[in-house]
Write a protein that holds these residues in place. Structure first.
Motif, mmCIF file in Angstrom:
data_model
loop_
_atom_site.group_PDB
_atom_site.id
_atom_site.type_symbol
_atom_site.label_atom_id
_atom_site.label_comp_id
_atom_site.label_asym_id
_atom_site.label_seq_id
_atom_site.Cartn_x
_atom_site.Cartn_y
_atom_site.Cartn_z
ATOM 1 N N GLY A 59 0.809 -1.206 0.000
ATOM 2 C CA GLY A 59 0.000 0.000 0.000
ATOM 3 C C GLY A 59 0.843 1.257 0.000
ATOM 4 O O GLY A 59 2.004 1.248 -0.392
ATOM 5 N N THR A 60 0.241 2.326 0.465
ATOM 6 C CA THR A 60 0.904 3.627 0.534
ATOM 7 C C THR A 60 0.526 4.301 1.841
ATOM 8 O O THR A 60 -0.547 4.046 2.389
ATOM 9 N N CYS A 61 1.380 5.168 2.327
ATOM 10 C CA CYS A 61 1.049 5.938 3.526
ATOM 11 C C CYS A 61 0.513 7.319 3.169
ATOM 12 O O CYS A 61 0.089 8.069 4.038
ATOM 13 N N ALA A 73 1.231 0.553 5.929
ATOM 14 C CA ALA A 73 0.808 0.216 4.564
ATOM 15 C C ALA A 73 1.958 0.012 3.584
ATOM 16 O O ALA A 73 1.919 -0.896 2.763
ATOM 17 N N ALA A 74 2.978 0.849 3.645
ATOM 18 C CA ALA A 74 4.064 0.774 2.669
ATOM 19 C C ALA A 74 4.873 -0.515 2.790
ATOM 20 O O ALA A 74 5.549 -0.910 1.848
ATOM 21 N N ARG A 75 4.764 -1.197 3.934
ATOM 22 C CA ARG A 75 5.481 -2.462 4.103
ATOM 23 C C ARG A 75 4.530 -3.664 4.184
ATOM 24 O O ARG A 75 4.961 -4.785 4.438
ATOM 25 N N THR A 76 3.224 -3.416 3.994
ATOM 26 C CA THR A 76 2.228 -4.481 4.102
ATOM 27 C C THR A 76 1.632 -4.814 2.743
ATOM 28 O O THR A 76 1.047 -3.946 2.090
ATOM 29 N N ARG A 77 1.774 -6.073 2.334
ATOM 30 C CA ARG A 77 1.152 -6.542 1.094
ATOM 31 C C ARG A 77 -0.273 -6.947 1.433
ATOM 32 O O ARG A 77 -0.505 -7.796 2.290
#
Length: 173
Positions: A59-61, A73-77
């Protein structure tokens, strides 16, 4: 004689084609795919599912307002709510029919229905003739339930459509 033969042939053709299932009727497939997604334990990720191709992605923050800090989010698929519906509809239809946009973009590609069927989308927020401001979407399963990616820290799951408070309507592609 020719006319009788033509009418008979037309009736045979009508009966033969009327019993063939329509390939474009996908609601049962949408529901099946939604339950399969739930079984995969996919985590919510803000902006997840909005890569070039539909499906779980990091994701994106940017724009993140969730309660978990710092933003994961940026590290979570995973998938956010519109990423989930985009992916399931792409799998069911064989192409990315909703596209990479958010819930506001997706609702504009659909038509509102009064009598929902399993596989329709259920939107939350405010939809008027003057504008669209939605914040959540789920896949209607029937019986007042939906499959959705509800919030940071949760997995794709079934919730009652009354869980979010600002129901905006049922929509069909």
């Amino acid at each position: 004689m020719k006319r009788r033969l033509a009418v008979t042939a037309a009736l045979i053709m009508l009966l033969a084609t009327a019993s063939v299932p329509l390939a474009s009727y996908v609601p049962p497939k949408i529901v099946r795919l939604a339950y399969e997604a739930q079984g995969r334990g996919i985590t919510y990720s803000w902006g997840g599912g909005h890569a070039e191709e539909p499906g779980p992605s990091k994701g994106t923050c940017s724009g993140y307002t969730g309660r978990i800090r710092p933003c994961p989010a940026a590290r979570t698929r995973g998938l956010d709510c519109s990423g989930l519906t985009r992916w399931i509809y792409a799998l069911a239809h064989g192409t990315d029919v909703l596209g990479p946009g958010n819930t506001d973009d997706h609702v504009r590609k659909m038509r509102r229905v009064r009598s929902p069927m399993p596989g329709d989308l259920v939107f939350f927020g405010k939809i008027t003739k003057k504008g669209v401001k939605t914040h959540h979407v789920g896949i209607y399963l029937g019986g007042g339930k939906m499959m959705n990616a509800p919030e940071t820290g949760a997995e794709v799951r079934v919730d009652r459509i009354t869980r979010p408070k600002d129901f905006a309507g049922f929509y069909r592609y």
